[in-house]
Motif scaffolding. Sequence first.
Motif, PDB file in Angstrom:
ATOM      1  N   ILE A 209       0.830  -1.198   0.000  1.00  0.00           N
ATOM      2  CA  ILE A 209       0.000   0.000   0.000  1.00  0.00           C
ATOM      3  C   ILE A 209       0.871   1.256   0.000  1.00  0.00           C
ATOM      4  O   ILE A 209       0.629   2.204  -0.750  1.00  0.00           O
ATOM      5  N   GLU A 210       1.910   1.257   0.844  1.00  0.00           N
ATOM      6  CA  GLU A 210       2.788   2.422   0.906  1.00  0.00           C
ATOM      7  C   GLU A 210       3.504   2.643  -0.421  1.00  0.00           C
ATOM      8  O   GLU A 210       3.680   3.781  -0.867  1.00  0.00           O
ATOM      9  N   ALA A 211       3.936   1.561  -1.055  1.00  0.00           N
ATOM     10  CA  ALA A 211       4.626   1.692  -2.339  1.00  0.00           C
ATOM     11  C   ALA A 211       3.687   2.247  -3.398  1.00  0.00           C
ATOM     12  O   ALA A 211       4.066   3.132  -4.178  1.00  0.00           O
ATOM     13  N   TYR A 212       2.467   1.756  -3.427  1.00  0.00           N
ATOM     14  CA  TYR A 212       1.490   2.245  -4.397  1.00  0.00           C
ATOM     15  C   TYR A 212       1.218   3.733  -4.191  1.00  0.00           C
ATOM     16  O   TYR A 212       1.183   4.519  -5.148  1.00  0.00           O
ATOM     17  N   GLU A 213       1.035   4.135  -2.946  1.00  0.00           N
ATOM     18  CA  GLU A 213       0.762   5.542  -2.652  1.00  0.00           C
ATOM     19  C   GLU A 213       1.958   6.422  -3.011  1.00  0.00           C
ATOM     20  O   GLU A 213       1.797   7.552  -3.481  1.00  0.00           O
ATOM     21  N   ALA A 214       3.165   5.910  -2.814  1.00  0.00           N
ATOM     22  CA  ALA A 214       4.361   6.693  -3.146  1.00  0.00           C
ATOM     23  C   ALA A 214       4.505   6.887  -4.652  1.00  0.00           C
ATOM     24  O   ALA A 214       4.998   7.920  -5.108  1.00  0.00           O
ATOM     25  N   MET A 215       4.066   5.905  -5.436  1.00  0.00           N
ATOM     26  CA  MET A 215       4.159   6.040  -6.895  1.00  0.00           C
ATOM     27  C   MET A 215       3.215   7.118  -7.416  1.00  0.00           C
ATOM     28  O   MET A 215       3.470   7.712  -8.461  1.00  0.00           O
ATOM     29  N   ALA A 216       2.121   7.358  -6.699  1.00  0.00           N
ATOM     30  CA  ALA A 216       1.162   8.407  -7.056  1.00  0.00           C
ATOM     31  C   ALA A 216       0.714   8.248  -8.513  1.00  0.00           C
ATOM     32  O   ALA A 216       0.358   7.156  -8.940  1.00  0.00           O
ATOM     33  N   ASP A 217       0.783   9.342  -9.303  1.00  0.00           N
ATOM     34  CA  ASP A 217       0.309   9.260 -10.684  1.00  0.00           C
ATOM     35  C   ASP A 217       1.306   8.564 -11.611  1.00  0.00           C
ATOM     36  O   ASP A 217       1.071   8.447 -12.809  1.00  0.00           O
ATOM     37  N   ARG A 218       2.414   8.090 -11.053  1.00  0.00           N
ATOM     38  CA  ARG A 218       3.387   7.313 -11.831  1.00  0.00           C
ATOM     39  C   ARG A 218       3.184   5.815 -11.620  1.00  0.00           C
ATOM     40  O   ARG A 218       4.016   5.007 -12.045  1.00  0.00           O
TER      41      ARG A 218
ATOM     42  N   THR B 170       5.571  -5.989  -3.459  1.00  0.00           N
ATOM     43  CA  THR B 170       5.751  -5.661  -4.872  1.00  0.00           C
ATOM     44  C   THR B 170       4.525  -6.072  -5.684  1.00  0.00           C
ATOM     45  O   THR B 170       4.061  -5.337  -6.566  1.00  0.00           O
ATOM     46  N   LEU B 171       3.987  -7.255  -5.386  1.00  0.00           N
ATOM     47  CA  LEU B 171       2.796  -7.728  -6.087  1.00  0.00           C
ATOM     48  C   LEU B 171       1.604  -6.816  -5.842  1.00  0.00           C
ATOM     49  O   LEU B 171       0.882  -6.447  -6.772  1.00  0.00           O
ATOM     50  N   ARG B 172       1.391  -6.443  -4.589  1.00  0.00           N
ATOM     51  CA  ARG B 172       0.234  -5.617  -4.255  1.00  0.00           C
ATOM     52  C   ARG B 172       0.359  -4.222  -4.866  1.00  0.00           C
ATOM     53  O   ARG B 172      -0.605  -3.677  -5.408  1.00  0.00           O
TER      54      ARG B 172
END
Length: 390
Positions: A223-232, A261-263
């Motif tokens: 979840i944190e990784a996804y949020e950090a990627m934002a619009d990227r 990584t999968l999530r």
Amino acid sequence: MPASDDTDATDDAVGRRTLLRAKELWQSSPLGTERAVQAGDESAVSEPGSAAGAFLGGDHDGRSYRLYVPPGYDADEPVPLLVFLHGCRQTPAAFAAETGMNEVAADETFLVAYPKQSRFGNPLRCWNWYDDTAATRGAGELAWLADLTRSVIDEFAVDEDRVYVAGLSAGGSMAARAIVEYTDLFAAAGVHSGPAYDAVGSVFAALSQMYRGDGQDGHEAGIEAYEAMADRARAIPTIVFHGTDDDVVDVTNARQLTEGTLRASHRGVNGEVETLELEPDRVETDVSGPYEYTRRQYRDGTGTLVVEEWLVDGMGHAWSGGSPNGRFTAPEGPDASRLLWRFVSEYEKSTLEAAADARWTLPVVGPVSLSRLSRVRARGREAISRLLER
């Protein structure tokens, strides 16, 4: 984390002029390294026992690094670039020698950049992967690593679609951060014996995470990784290596990295709704020397291979398949260097971005061009088809 002799004088920075001079030599003559010797640039010559080509020393914004240029490099033909991060108390020269990555680069024709952590940055020369002030987009060491990468891209013939990042231990952890924070720079990553993205926030928490894997679970990391990627946000293909007997970074970290990584990748392609099943699409077991290993492959919602995980039974905190002369290598393990390159080299940044773009909904602001919508969808389908061929 791995220790090695970090007093090698040849690893001192020799300045930007050396890189520029070496580049001119490569462009002006097929003799490459031989011309560098004639010109007196001994720092541009491969060191004894290393692959043919040039192992250059350089300085970027006050920090030093090494750059391996393979013998097949041609300034008129862009090649891939791997940014390769050493572990604690290692130097770029030692890391190159122990992993044999220059030999792989010579065979496959790609550049390898070896950034060097200084004693000022960390007394043990560890990358500060656990510190948000050093390892988030636009901040500290990670920002410097990204800027160094762009500098190499500018100075050499690099295929910007095929730039990768990988590392061991602390370097592996920083690579896990880099692929998340800079999806617009790195296409894929390799993590050998390192914790997951943003697992902790302090030195003490880092030690606890390393030894017991109890700082954060894979779901939170994703979840944190996804949020950090934002619009990227997009899929972040990563190959993971870990020994089951690692007493420095517990193997629990590898499982958390795989799940995180999968999530993150699944959300990056499919949006906020998460329907991911954490079951591998392929499981393979085999033997390499005295080690049994398990290889698992995981795909995301589009069918893209996102994680390839190698768990080596009985291996400690060491580079799998490294040099027999290395202090922190497991020479008889699966060849992590060649396996890493085989995995990451299949990915192109633009293709991964296009697959993520395919889920976008165009906002209705005045008349919407159906032809443009059709083109976006077609590009997405084409990208997904290419990834499914993996």
